[in-house]
Design an enzyme around this catalytic site. Structure first.
Site: not given
Lengths: 298, 193
Positions: A85, A157, A169
């Site tokens: 990351k 987290g 969705r």
């Protein structure tokens, strides 16, 4: 066929790499030992981190790219792809990871953003990027910047799948809503969601994003992972959910199998037996505004 | 006469293979009476004329073959197998890496990630035996074939290393013909069934 006639770092290679991850589980790991456990359990890739997201929350302060020594330790330990990351907008952290040879970079809201105006211009890199998104507009802005893979953000987290569900969705619903529209209406919609019109038309034609779309941010059990697959995810990222559970090894294997058999409740039941405690979760509604990670980047 | 192609749906770029085979069948005029299906259960294997082991992660796919009890049915399968990248690794006789348990259906040895990591992935125009012009091939963290047994025909090489082989009805490829929009390699496989 000679090696000098080859082309590297193309869009096709970046998106193709992401396609090979489909149907798989990508696991957060913080050292070589965890990486080997993940590989052995059947992970398709690992995300090399200094801390898993739940620990990043606890630690507070500025969260940055992991130590290169830790990342290379993990790269040396496994044969599957290794991702890492960088902070949103931190293009030098990205240059550093590219120089290490990581297989994919996650420009991630889990770390503290380095730029509140711009994301990284990912088209300048030969390494592929994955980026988080909460809705179709955000996903298409990232793809326009060069992301080869999208993951819905969820709320990292927390061990709470509710935001992952909301974002998946959202994106799937917005894609379905494009289907009945005229070209003119789609152009209008593109302006509303601040996305490039060409990409909106492309999504409508395909009935899906033009890149692979994984789910992330709160998956803690085999059932969570299978639900995200049934909602249309191409695969899942599991962050804190594995190595903060009681039996990481078993949990990792169970989630891999649940993703493979996401539409078979009997298998999901089997792999969920005697797994021990999943990670302790957080109620999203109790997070203070500055503890919410998903609103970082837009 | 139609054919049934089954794409092993364990992990990897399954939908790309389904799309490529549908297109290949249409272009070969074989679409009528044919179908392309996903294979998720071992019982589906014997009813196929051809199988695809797609690209993906070979460690994951080989584990899931065992978990889904597909090893036996694959070893006994009478049709042809089209294996790309991770699929090629899974098909090999020997892979010098204990993390992959291969099937041994192709008499070859394979070295994983032989070109390196993703940064070393590449595209190239590859001459392939049986095709009249080079094929645009996409290699992603690709393996190479380090030993070729008798009865295995090498169809293409990169810098001297075999990257495409044929043994009986089986085709094994280091690269991903399902990603380049050109179905000639898929049709080559169909013509051998």
């Amino acid at each position: 066929m000679k090696l000098e006639e080859l082309r590297f770092g193309t869009e096709l290679l970046k998106r193709g790499f992401a396609s090979m991850q489909k149907g798989g589980v990508i696991m957060d790991v913080v050292n070589a030992e965890q990486a080997s456990i993940a590989e052995d359990a059947g992970a398709v890739a690992v995300m090399a981190l200094e801390r898993v997201p739940a620990e990043i929350r606890k630690a507070g302060g500025v969260a940055r790219m992991a130590d290169p020594a830790r990342i290379t330790e993990i790269m040396d330990a496994v044969s599957i792809p290794v991702m890492a990351k960088v902070r949103i907008g931190h293009f030098v952290e990205a240059q550093v990871l590219e120089s290490l040879g990581v297989d994919m970079i996650d420009e991630s809201e889990v770390l503290t953003p380095a730029d509140e105006q711009f994301h990284i211009d990912k088209s300048l890199f030969s390494v592929p990027f994955v980026c988080g998104a909460r809705d179709l507009g955000e996903a298409l802005r990232r793809i326009d910047e060069g992301a080869a893979m999208i993951r819905t953000k969820g709320e990292a987290g927390t061990g709470n799948v509710v935001e992952a569900v909301r974002h998946m969705r959202n994106i799937m619903g917005e894609i379905r809503a494009l289907q009945g529209k005229s070209t003119q209406e789609m152009m209008d919609r593109a302006r509303e969601i601040e996305a490039p019109a060409g990409l909106v038309l492309d999504v409508a034609k395909r009935g899906r994003l033009p890149v692979v779309n994984f789910s992330a941010g709160g998956i803690a059990t085999p059932s969570d992972a299978a639900m995200m697959m049934q909602l249309g995810a191409d695969g899942v990222f599991v962050g804190s959910g594995i190595f903060l559970s009681q039996n990481p090894q078993q949990m990792a294997k169970a989630i891999v199998e649940a993703v493979n058999h996401y539409d078979d409740p009997r298998t999901i039941a089997d792999v969920s037996r005697n797994l021990g405690e999943a990670m302790k979760g957080l109620d999203i509604h109790l997070l203070k505004p500055d503890e919410v990670l998903q609103t970082r980047g837009r | 006469m139609g054919v049934r192609i089954g794409v092993l749906d364990l992990q990897g770029d399954v939908s790309e293979h389904i799309g490529a085979f549908r297109q290949a069948l249409a272009e070969a005029g074989l679409l009528e009476g044919s179908d392309v299906i996903t294979v998720r259960r071992a019982e589906q294997i014997p009813a196929c004329d051809g199988l695809v082991i797609p690209g993906g992660e070979s460690t994951t796919i080989s584990k899931l073959i065992d978990k889904n009890r597909m090893r036996g049915p694959l070893e006994e399968f009478q049709g042809g197998i089209f294996a790309t990248c991770a699929g090629l690794i899974v098909m090999a006789k020997d892979v010098p890496d204990p993390r992959v348990r291969s099937l041994g259906l192709l008499d070859i040895d394979v070295e994983r990630n032989a070109f390196g990591r993703q940064k070393d992935s590449f595209e190239a125009d590859l001459p392939i035996k049986g095709l009249d012009s080079p094929f645009h091939a996409v290699f992603i963290r690709a393996p190479v074939i380090s030993r070729v047994g008798e009865g295995v025909e090498v169809l293409a090489t990169v810098d001297g290393a075999p990257v495409a082989v044929r043994q009986g009805k089986h085709l094994g490829l280091s690269f991903h013909p399902e990603l380049s929009g050109d179905t000639r390699v898929h049709r080559l496989f169909l013509s051998g069934l």
